[in-house]
Design a protein around this motif. Sequence first.
Motif, PDB file in Angstrom:
ATOM      1  N   ASP A  67      10.192  33.060  26.633  1.00  0.00           N
ATOM      2  CA  ASP A  67       9.955  33.062  28.111  1.00  0.00           C
ATOM      3  C   ASP A  67      10.823  32.354  28.972  1.00  0.00           C
ATOM      4  OD1 ASP A  67       7.472  34.548  27.791  1.00  0.00           O
ATOM      5  OD2 ASP A  67       6.191  32.598  28.122  1.00  0.00           O
ATOM      6  N   PHE A  68      12.177  32.744  28.620  1.00  0.00           N
ATOM      7  CA  PHE A  68      13.186  32.191  29.506  1.00  0.00           C
ATOM      8  C   PHE A  68      14.431  33.079  29.515  1.00  0.00           C
ATOM      9  CE2 PHE A  68      13.884  30.314  25.337  1.00  0.00           C
ATOM     10  CZ  PHE A  68      15.209  30.516  24.957  1.00  0.00           C
ATOM     11  N   TYR A  69      15.372  32.955  30.193  1.00  0.00           N
ATOM     12  CA  TYR A  69      16.606  33.805  30.352  1.00  0.00           C
ATOM     13  C   TYR A  69      17.616  33.059  29.921  1.00  0.00           C
ATOM     14  CZ  TYR A  69      14.030  37.392  32.934  1.00  0.00           C
ATOM     15  OH  TYR A  69      13.207  38.548  33.114  1.00  0.00           O
ATOM     16  N   GLY A  70      18.685  33.667  29.315  1.00  0.00           N
ATOM     17  CA  GLY A  70      19.964  33.170  28.834  1.00  0.00           C
ATOM     18  C   GLY A  70      20.955  33.974  28.886  1.00  0.00           C
ATOM     19  N   HIS A  71      22.216  33.575  28.556  1.00  0.00           N
ATOM     20  CA  HIS A  71      23.615  34.475  28.444  1.00  0.00           C
ATOM     21  C   HIS A  71      23.283  35.132  27.202  1.00  0.00           C
ATOM     22  CE1 HIS A  71      25.510  33.389  32.148  1.00  0.00           C
ATOM     23  NE2 HIS A  71      24.988  32.103  31.992  1.00  0.00           N
ATOM     24  N   GLY A  72      24.224  36.254  26.909  1.00  0.00           N
ATOM     25  CA  GLY A  72      24.302  37.049  25.656  1.00  0.00           C
ATOM     26  C   GLY A  72      25.606  36.591  25.287  1.00  0.00           C
ATOM     27  N   ASN A  73      26.025  37.217  23.910  1.00  0.00           N
ATOM     28  CA  ASN A  73      27.439  36.974  23.765  1.00  0.00           C
ATOM     29  C   ASN A  73      28.354  37.221  24.908  1.00  0.00           C
ATOM     30  OD1 ASN A  73      26.776  35.882  21.186  1.00  0.00           O
ATOM     31  ND2 ASN A  73      26.647  37.999  20.257  1.00  0.00           N
ATOM     32  N   ASP A  74      28.231  38.408  25.468  1.00  0.00           N
ATOM     33  CA  ASP A  74      28.863  38.490  26.640  1.00  0.00           C
ATOM     34  C   ASP A  74      28.214  37.789  27.948  1.00  0.00           C
ATOM     35  OD1 ASP A  74      30.001  39.611  29.024  1.00  0.00           O
ATOM     36  OD2 ASP A  74      29.244  41.675  28.920  1.00  0.00           O
ATOM     37  N   PRO A  75      28.980  36.945  28.501  1.00  0.00           N
ATOM     38  CA  PRO A  75      28.340  35.890  29.284  1.00  0.00           C
ATOM     39  C   PRO A  75      27.687  36.700  30.707  1.00  0.00           C
ATOM     40  CG  PRO A  75      30.399  34.958  28.625  1.00  0.00           C
ATOM     41  CD  PRO A  75      30.519  36.253  28.112  1.00  0.00           C
ATOM     42  N   ALA A  76      28.294  37.881  30.852  1.00  0.00           N
ATOM     43  CA  ALA A  76      27.829  38.726  32.033  1.00  0.00           C
ATOM     44  C   ALA A  76      26.536  39.289  31.621  1.00  0.00           C
ATOM     45  CB  ALA A  76      28.913  39.669  32.351  1.00  0.00           C
ATOM     46  N   HIS A 197      13.796  25.086  30.579  1.00  0.00           N
ATOM     47  CA  HIS A 197      14.739  26.225  30.952  1.00  0.00           C
ATOM     48  C   HIS A 197      14.608  26.231  32.531  1.00  0.00           C
ATOM     49  CE1 HIS A 197      15.317  26.797  26.756  1.00  0.00           C
ATOM     50  NE2 HIS A 197      14.020  26.880  26.636  1.00  0.00           N
ATOM     51  N   PHE A 198      15.640  26.662  33.060  1.00  0.00           N
ATOM     52  CA  PHE A 198      15.946  26.932  34.443  1.00  0.00           C
ATOM     53  C   PHE A 198      15.341  27.942  34.901  1.00  0.00           C
ATOM     54  CE2 PHE A 198      18.878  27.890  38.106  1.00  0.00           C
ATOM     55  CZ  PHE A 198      18.253  27.174  38.889  1.00  0.00           C
ATOM     56  N   ALA A 199      15.598  29.170  34.268  1.00  0.00           N
ATOM     57  CA  ALA A 199      15.207  30.496  34.459  1.00  0.00           C
ATOM     58  C   ALA A 199      14.182  30.818  33.683  1.00  0.00           C
ATOM     59  CB  ALA A 199      16.234  31.564  34.517  1.00  0.00           C
ATOM     60  N   GLN A 200      12.706  30.185  34.163  1.00  0.00           N
ATOM     61  CA  GLN A 200      11.648  30.418  33.029  1.00  0.00           C
ATOM     62  C   GLN A 200      10.884  31.946  33.563  1.00  0.00           C
ATOM     63  OE1 GLN A 200      10.905  28.265  31.110  1.00  0.00           O
ATOM     64  NE2 GLN A 200       9.244  29.103  29.929  1.00  0.00           N
ATOM     65  N   ALA A 201      10.531  32.707  32.397  1.00  0.00           N
ATOM     66  CA  ALA A 201       9.719  33.808  32.533  1.00  0.00           C
ATOM     67  C   ALA A 201       8.036  33.661  32.477  1.00  0.00           C
ATOM     68  CB  ALA A 201      10.167  34.891  31.632  1.00  0.00           C
ATOM     69  N   ILE A 216      18.508  33.955  40.726  1.00  0.00           N
ATOM     70  CA  ILE A 216      19.254  33.201  39.531  1.00  0.00           C
ATOM     71  C   ILE A 216      20.038  33.937  38.669  1.00  0.00           C
ATOM     72  CG2 ILE A 216      18.846  31.735  37.796  1.00  0.00           C
ATOM     73  CD1 ILE A 216      16.312  30.769  39.104  1.00  0.00           C
ATOM     74  N   LYS A 217      19.493  35.100  38.215  1.00  0.00           N
ATOM     75  CA  LYS A 217      20.298  35.995  37.333  1.00  0.00           C
ATOM     76  C   LYS A 217      21.763  36.485  37.961  1.00  0.00           C
ATOM     77  CE  LYS A 217      16.648  38.347  36.188  1.00  0.00           C
ATOM     78  NZ  LYS A 217      15.597  39.089  35.404  1.00  0.00           N
ATOM     79  N   THR A 218      21.497  36.882  39.310  1.00  0.00           N
ATOM     80  CA  THR A 218      22.643  37.350  39.925  1.00  0.00           C
ATOM     81  C   THR A 218      23.759  36.324  40.040  1.00  0.00           C
ATOM     82  OG1 THR A 218      21.216  38.868  41.279  1.00  0.00           O
ATOM     83  CG2 THR A 218      23.579  38.229  42.043  1.00  0.00           C
ATOM     84  N   GLU A 219      23.434  34.964  40.302  1.00  0.00           N
ATOM     85  CA  GLU A 219      24.386  33.925  40.395  1.00  0.00           C
ATOM     86  C   GLU A 219      24.886  33.645  39.191  1.00  0.00           C
ATOM     87  OE1 GLU A 219      26.607  30.850  41.771  1.00  0.00           O
ATOM     88  OE2 GLU A 219      25.801  32.553  42.711  1.00  0.00           O
ATOM     89  N   LYS A 225      31.484  35.619  35.485  1.00  0.00           N
ATOM     90  CA  LYS A 225      32.542  36.574  35.729  1.00  0.00           C
ATOM     91  C   LYS A 225      33.843  35.814  36.121  1.00  0.00           C
ATOM     92  CE  LYS A 225      29.918  41.050  35.971  1.00  0.00           C
ATOM     93  NZ  LYS A 225      29.774  42.214  36.943  1.00  0.00           N
ATOM     94  N   ASN A 226      33.387  34.831  36.887  1.00  0.00           N
ATOM     95  CA  ASN A 226      34.598  33.935  37.693  1.00  0.00           C
ATOM     96  C   ASN A 226      34.825  32.698  37.002  1.00  0.00           C
ATOM     97  OD1 ASN A 226      34.361  35.772  39.937  1.00  0.00           O
ATOM     98  ND2 ASN A 226      32.720  34.505  40.819  1.00  0.00           N
ATOM     99  N   GLY A 227      34.377  32.639  35.667  1.00  0.00           N
ATOM    100  CA  GLY A 227      34.824  31.507  34.828  1.00  0.00           C
ATOM    101  C   GLY A 227      34.418  29.873  35.286  1.00  0.00           C
ATOM    102  N   GLN A 228      33.305  30.083  36.047  1.00  0.00           N
ATOM    103  CA  GLN A 228      32.642  28.712  36.569  1.00  0.00           C
ATOM    104  C   GLN A 228      31.590  28.223  35.558  1.00  0.00           C
ATOM    105  OE1 GLN A 228      31.760  30.918  40.602  1.00  0.00           O
ATOM    106  NE2 GLN A 228      32.516  28.876  41.300  1.00  0.00           N
ATOM    107  N   MET A 229      31.121  27.148  36.198  1.00  0.00           N
ATOM    108  CA  MET A 229      30.259  26.674  35.020  1.00  0.00           C
ATOM    109  C   MET A 229      28.745  27.575  35.133  1.00  0.00           C
ATOM    110  SD  MET A 229      28.590  22.807  35.116  1.00  0.00           S
ATOM    111  CE  MET A 229      27.480  22.999  36.549  1.00  0.00           C
ATOM    112  N   LEU A 230      28.396  27.640  33.755  1.00  0.00           N
ATOM    113  CA  LEU A 230      27.236  28.393  33.547  1.00  0.00           C
ATOM    114  C   LEU A 230      25.878  27.682  33.920  1.00  0.00           C
ATOM    115  CD1 LEU A 230      28.249  30.164  30.292  1.00  0.00           C
ATOM    116  CD2 LEU A 230      28.624  31.062  32.580  1.00  0.00           C
TER     117      LEU A 230
END
Length: 312
Positions: A67-76, A197-201, A216-219, A225-230
């Motif tokens: 019940d939460f969102y996270g990054h995949g192996n591809d951070p995008a 978790h920050f992005a709770q489903a 949140i997911k868009t940000e 993509k910009n190499g900023q802190m996830l």
Amino acid sequence: EWPGDFPEVSEVTWLRRIRERDPAPVFDTLGKNGIASFRAKHSPDIERDYSKLRYNQLWQIDDVQEDFYGHGNDPAKILRPYAYAIVRVSTRQWVAAVTSQAPIVQDQVRRILGFAFCSERGGLPEEMSFEGGTVACDDYLAGLLDDLGVKVHRTSMDGGGKAHPNTFADRSVGHPQGKAVIESNIKRHHNSQAFDHFAQAGTDERYSSHANLETIKTEAVRRAKNGQMLILPTPQEWQTKIYAAMERNNNTPHTAMPQIMDPEKGVRHMTPNEYAAHLKVEEVKKMDERLLPLFTQKGLLCKVTKNGFRLN
């Protein structure tokens, strides 16, 4: 058989007599909603007291979408992780689990079972209950389990649905599939991570704050993509959190376990790990590790030729 000629009665009388014999009403459900609804609401009740089970008498295995969102192996790529996990019914312990970024496949099911069967923490169960979905026990796996003396049950893993109030009962009463144990563990697993978790489903996403989560997911994608802190957990981070939540369950007092006197907290229920130590026999029956390749790979028959000759 009706004695003599069958009497002519009015439709009202027929309905009255049917309702007298069918107060549930079972035939109403069958006629109006079909066989699936009939089985869900009116299948025979079977009571099984799980508190009497031996240590490794029964395991249940099912999939969980976190019940939460996270990054995949591809951070995008933003996703809800999956886990496929085993519960020892007698102790309510999570025995083993495998995580994935996509729905679990058969190869992963066989691997987690193979390693659990060889593990001191697991061992060989007497019986196993599988769900009825796409990763249910296939014929190949059923053959392996039969050779090991493990009895297989193929059932639905939803606890019987909303028609049955005992879906999350510790003592499974009310539906023949009787999967309340693993469904209860899954519910506890979700609840234990509710504020981790920050992005709770779940409810918040579906009914009240879907737009916020989309923001949140868009940000999160923009930052990746910009190499900023996830702002969402990486695969390594959410895997660690999932396993930590399962271990937390194993060390938290459970209402299905017997009560004990704790010098610090007074009377409380045992944790799954404490009750496992109480039930566990001196030597757990395990699978020979030499059989593990049967669970991690399949043999394929290939045609091989050399210099025009076919080889076996």
